[in-house]
Design a protein around this motif. Structure first.
Motif, PDB file in Angstrom:
ATOM      1  N   PHE A 162       0.829  -1.203   0.000  1.00  0.00           N
ATOM      2  CA  PHE A 162       0.000   0.000   0.000  1.00  0.00           C
ATOM      3  C   PHE A 162       0.866   1.256   0.000  1.00  0.00           C
ATOM      4  CE2 PHE A 162      -2.192   3.393   2.320  1.00  0.00           C
ATOM      5  CZ  PHE A 162      -3.351   3.525   1.563  1.00  0.00           C
ATOM      6  N   ASN A 163       1.934   1.258   0.794  1.00  0.00           N
ATOM      7  CA  ASN A 163       2.803   2.434   0.871  1.00  0.00           C
ATOM      8  C   ASN A 163       3.498   2.713  -0.459  1.00  0.00           C
ATOM      9  OD1 ASN A 163       2.158   2.854   3.537  1.00  0.00           O
ATOM     10  ND2 ASN A 163       3.953   1.810   4.338  1.00  0.00           N
ATOM     11  N   THR A 164       3.809   1.676  -1.216  1.00  0.00           N
ATOM     12  CA  THR A 164       4.507   1.880  -2.489  1.00  0.00           C
ATOM     13  C   THR A 164       3.555   2.251  -3.620  1.00  0.00           C
ATOM     14  OG1 THR A 164       4.340  -0.490  -3.041  1.00  0.00           O
ATOM     15  CG2 THR A 164       6.299   0.248  -1.839  1.00  0.00           C
ATOM     16  N   GLN A 165       2.239   2.113  -3.399  1.00  0.00           N
ATOM     17  CA  GLN A 165       1.264   2.396  -4.449  1.00  0.00           C
ATOM     18  C   GLN A 165       0.394   3.612  -4.149  1.00  0.00           C
ATOM     19  OE1 GLN A 165      -0.944  -1.265  -4.795  1.00  0.00           O
ATOM     20  NE2 GLN A 165       0.643  -2.266  -6.018  1.00  0.00           N
ATOM     21  N   VAL A 166       0.764   4.386  -3.132  1.00  0.00           N
ATOM     22  CA  VAL A 166      -0.079   5.508  -2.711  1.00  0.00           C
ATOM     23  C   VAL A 166      -0.297   6.506  -3.841  1.00  0.00           C
ATOM     24  CG1 VAL A 166      -0.146   7.534  -1.217  1.00  0.00           C
ATOM     25  CG2 VAL A 166       0.454   5.319  -0.269  1.00  0.00           C
ATOM     26  N   GLY A 167       0.749   6.827  -4.577  1.00  0.00           N
ATOM     27  CA  GLY A 167       0.626   7.853  -5.607  1.00  0.00           C
ATOM     28  C   GLY A 167       0.098   7.354  -6.936  1.00  0.00           C
ATOM     29  N   THR A 168       0.000   6.044  -7.144  1.00  0.00           N
ATOM     30  CA  THR A 168      -0.386   5.506  -8.452  1.00  0.00           C
ATOM     31  C   THR A 168      -1.689   4.719  -8.446  1.00  0.00           C
ATOM     32  OG1 THR A 168       0.957   3.513  -8.055  1.00  0.00           O
ATOM     33  CG2 THR A 168       2.031   5.366  -9.162  1.00  0.00           C
ATOM     34  N   ALA A 169      -2.106   4.205  -7.314  1.00  0.00           N
ATOM     35  CA  ALA A 169      -3.290   3.346  -7.264  1.00  0.00           C
ATOM     36  C   ALA A 169      -4.571   4.163  -7.386  1.00  0.00           C
ATOM     37  CB  ALA A 169      -3.305   2.550  -5.963  1.00  0.00           C
ATOM     38  N   ASP A 170      -5.621   3.526  -7.887  1.00  0.00           N
ATOM     39  CA  ASP A 170      -6.938   4.136  -7.977  1.00  0.00           C
ATOM     40  C   ASP A 170      -7.505   4.274  -6.569  1.00  0.00           C
ATOM     41  OD1 ASP A 170      -9.506   4.944  -8.507  1.00  0.00           O
ATOM     42  OD2 ASP A 170      -9.914   3.420 -10.014  1.00  0.00           O
ATOM     43  N   LYS A 171      -7.786   5.513  -6.144  1.00  0.00           N
ATOM     44  CA  LYS A 171      -8.233   5.752  -4.782  1.00  0.00           C
ATOM     45  C   LYS A 171      -9.623   5.203  -4.516  1.00  0.00           C
ATOM     46  CE  LYS A 171      -5.399   9.852  -3.971  1.00  0.00           C
ATOM     47  NZ  LYS A 171      -5.385  11.276  -3.559  1.00  0.00           N
ATOM     48  N   ARG A 172     -10.364   4.843  -5.558  1.00  0.00           N
ATOM     49  CA  ARG A 172     -11.706   4.291  -5.349  1.00  0.00           C
ATOM     50  C   ARG A 172     -11.665   2.861  -4.833  1.00  0.00           C
ATOM     51  NH1 ARG A 172     -14.312   4.778 -11.071  1.00  0.00           N
ATOM     52  NH2 ARG A 172     -12.249   3.868 -11.515  1.00  0.00           N
ATOM     53  N   TYR A 173     -10.511   2.197  -4.996  1.00  0.00           N
ATOM     54  CA  TYR A 173     -10.426   0.779  -4.626  1.00  0.00           C
ATOM     55  C   TYR A 173      -9.169   0.505  -3.814  1.00  0.00           C
ATOM     56  CZ  TYR A 173     -13.871   0.348  -8.378  1.00  0.00           C
ATOM     57  OH  TYR A 173     -14.981   0.501  -9.172  1.00  0.00           O
ATOM     58  N   PHE A 174      -9.269  -0.495  -2.949  1.00  0.00           N
ATOM     59  CA  PHE A 174      -8.105  -1.092  -2.298  1.00  0.00           C
ATOM     60  C   PHE A 174      -7.726  -2.340  -3.087  1.00  0.00           C
ATOM     61  CE2 PHE A 174     -10.000   0.726   1.751  1.00  0.00           C
ATOM     62  CZ  PHE A 174      -9.077   1.754   1.838  1.00  0.00           C
ATOM     63  N   ILE A 175      -6.431  -2.540  -3.301  1.00  0.00           N
ATOM     64  CA  ILE A 175      -5.959  -3.780  -3.902  1.00  0.00           C
ATOM     65  C   ILE A 175      -5.662  -4.746  -2.770  1.00  0.00           C
ATOM     66  CG2 ILE A 175      -4.274  -4.852  -5.424  1.00  0.00           C
ATOM     67  CD1 ILE A 175      -6.097  -2.816  -6.759  1.00  0.00           C
ATOM     68  N   GLY A 176      -6.528  -5.724  -2.614  1.00  0.00           N
ATOM     69  CA  GLY A 176      -6.441  -6.623  -1.477  1.00  0.00           C
ATOM     70  C   GLY A 176      -7.257  -6.089  -0.311  1.00  0.00           C
ATOM     71  N   LEU A 177      -7.633  -6.973   0.586  1.00  0.00           N
ATOM     72  CA  LEU A 177      -8.425  -6.588   1.750  1.00  0.00           C
ATOM     73  C   LEU A 177      -7.595  -5.693   2.659  1.00  0.00           C
ATOM     74  CD1 LEU A 177     -11.079  -7.011   3.375  1.00  0.00           C
ATOM     75  CD2 LEU A 177      -9.964  -8.987   4.441  1.00  0.00           C
ATOM     76  N   ALA A 178      -8.138  -4.547   3.025  1.00  0.00           N
ATOM     77  CA  ALA A 178      -7.426  -3.621   3.913  1.00  0.00           C
ATOM     78  C   ALA A 178      -7.196  -4.277   5.272  1.00  0.00           C
ATOM     79  CB  ALA A 178      -8.221  -2.326   4.072  1.00  0.00           C
ATOM     80  N   SER A 179      -6.050  -3.986   5.884  1.00  0.00           N
ATOM     81  CA  SER A 179      -5.702  -4.623   7.153  1.00  0.00           C
ATOM     82  C   SER A 179      -6.712  -4.321   8.269  1.00  0.00           C
ATOM     83  CB  SER A 179      -4.286  -4.223   7.584  1.00  0.00           C
ATOM     84  OG  SER A 179      -4.157  -2.821   7.679  1.00  0.00           O
ATOM     85  N   PRO A 180      -7.291  -3.108   8.375  1.00  0.00           N
ATOM     86  CA  PRO A 180      -8.314  -2.922   9.417  1.00  0.00           C
ATOM     87  C   PRO A 180      -9.536  -3.810   9.215  1.00  0.00           C
ATOM     88  CG  PRO A 180      -7.495  -0.802   8.672  1.00  0.00           C
ATOM     89  CD  PRO A 180      -6.950  -1.829   7.732  1.00  0.00           C
ATOM     90  N   ALA A 181      -9.951  -4.022   7.958  1.00  0.00           N
ATOM     91  CA  ALA A 181     -11.098  -4.887   7.690  1.00  0.00           C
ATOM     92  C   ALA A 181     -10.779  -6.336   8.031  1.00  0.00           C
ATOM     93  CB  ALA A 181     -11.516  -4.768   6.226  1.00  0.00           C
ATOM     94  N   ALA A 182      -9.561  -6.784   7.703  1.00  0.00           N
ATOM     95  CA  ALA A 182      -9.157  -8.146   8.064  1.00  0.00           C
ATOM     96  C   ALA A 182      -9.123  -8.311   9.574  1.00  0.00           C
ATOM     97  CB  ALA A 182      -7.776  -8.453   7.470  1.00  0.00           C
ATOM     98  N   ALA A 183      -8.621  -7.294  10.267  1.00  0.00           N
ATOM     99  CA  ALA A 183      -8.607  -7.349  11.725  1.00  0.00           C
ATOM    100  C   ALA A 183     -10.024  -7.366  12.278  1.00  0.00           C
ATOM    101  CB  ALA A 183      -7.838  -6.151  12.285  1.00  0.00           C
TER     102      ALA A 183
END
Length: 285
Positions: A162-183
């Motif tokens: 996530f930290n390496t894709q902050v500036g390039t990823a589509d902000k509408r989506y998470f790639i992979g389940l976000a860690s707070p949701a998994a927790a």
């Protein structure tokens, strides 16, 4: 000169006597010139510190629950497990606030981003894994701690990606389940069942499957809606506040079970949407 320091680089003599170096961070001003900032922003990092403390508090309660189980005190063990799970949900709220506060007050920084990731690793990586291990996975021996490690590694890889894709990823989506949701899935399972006095040893295999699945979903390429496109500052119809009140009423009617269902539904939404996309793609071909 292309570089103009915001503050003097040399600290006063009184400050230089302290055995702590001042944090200096490089950035760019509105004109693109390099500037150097001393110190850190207090407000967003206070929320991040509270997030870190909630994760640490969860770990302490998980350890206390294991000690109670060893002493044969199942009542206090269930209480400590519930406290540990609740602390993880509190950490989620604080994690959502620190980023929003930083954006609203224009106090984003590279230090804050790194500190937030480290806090998330404790609150949503280590704490849920120890919680699940103490409640159910410990009775499975080596398989149990291997499953717990899969979750921890998945959280670490998820945050690093996530930290390496902050500036390039589509902000509408998470790639992979976000860690707070998994927790939320892991903590919700423990809270929902321990609240009824159910021992995790009776459902170790099911918990192991859920924990491992959460860890794998975090490092998958499945897209999840981030809900970042929601405009919380603009005007909304009056009925929207009534809907919010209704949601709070439903959640607080039975927090352990409702929150578990919410996070399970969100975790399942990614694979379901992925399968529907594959089905539509095959039908078009």
């Amino acid at each position: 000169m292309s570089e103009r320091p915001e503050e003097p680089n040399q600290a006063p003599d009184a400050e230089s006597l302290l055995p702590i170096d001042e944090h200096i961070e490089e950035g760019h001003d509105a004109e693109g010139r390099k500037v150097r900032h001393r110190g850190i922003y207090l407000l967003p990092n206070l929320f991040t510190t509270a997030n870190l403390f909630a994760g640490f508090y969860s770990i302490i309660n998980s350890m206390s629950a294991q000690a109670a189980l060893s002493a044969g005190d199942s009542v206090n063990a269930s209480k400590y497990f519930a406290f540990a799970a609740i602390a993880i949900f509190v950490a989620m709220v604080l994690d959502g606030l620190d980023g929003r506060v930083a954006r609203m007050t224009n106090t984003q920084s590279a230090f804050g981003a790194e500190y937030d990731s480290l806090s998330d690793m404790v609150a949503f990586g280590v704490a849920p894994a120890l919680l699940a291990f103490g409640w159910a996975l410990g009775d499975m021996g080596k398989v149990g701690w291997m499953v717990a490690f899969i979750y921890v590694a998945g959280a670490a890889l998820r945050l690093a990606r996530f930290n390496t894709q902050v500036g390039t990823a589509d902000k509408r989506y998470f790639i992979g389940l976000a860690s707070p949701a998994a927790a939320g899935v892991v903590a919700g399972i423990v809270w929902a069942f321990s609240d009824y006095g159910i021992q995790g040893s009776k459902m170790s295999f099911l918990v192991a499957l859920m924990v491992a699945a959460a860890g794998m979903l975090m490092v998958s390429n499945i897209k999840y809606n981030s809900f970042k496109e929601l405009d919380l500052k603009g005007r909304v119809p009056f009925v929207a506040i009534l809907a919010v009140v209704l949601v709070f009423a439903v959640v607080f009617s039975d927090p352990p079970r409702i929150l578990l269902l919410v996070f399970l539904a969100y975790a399942a939404s990614g694979p379901v949407q992925y399968l529907l996309h594959l089905r539509r793609h095959k039908s078009v071909e």
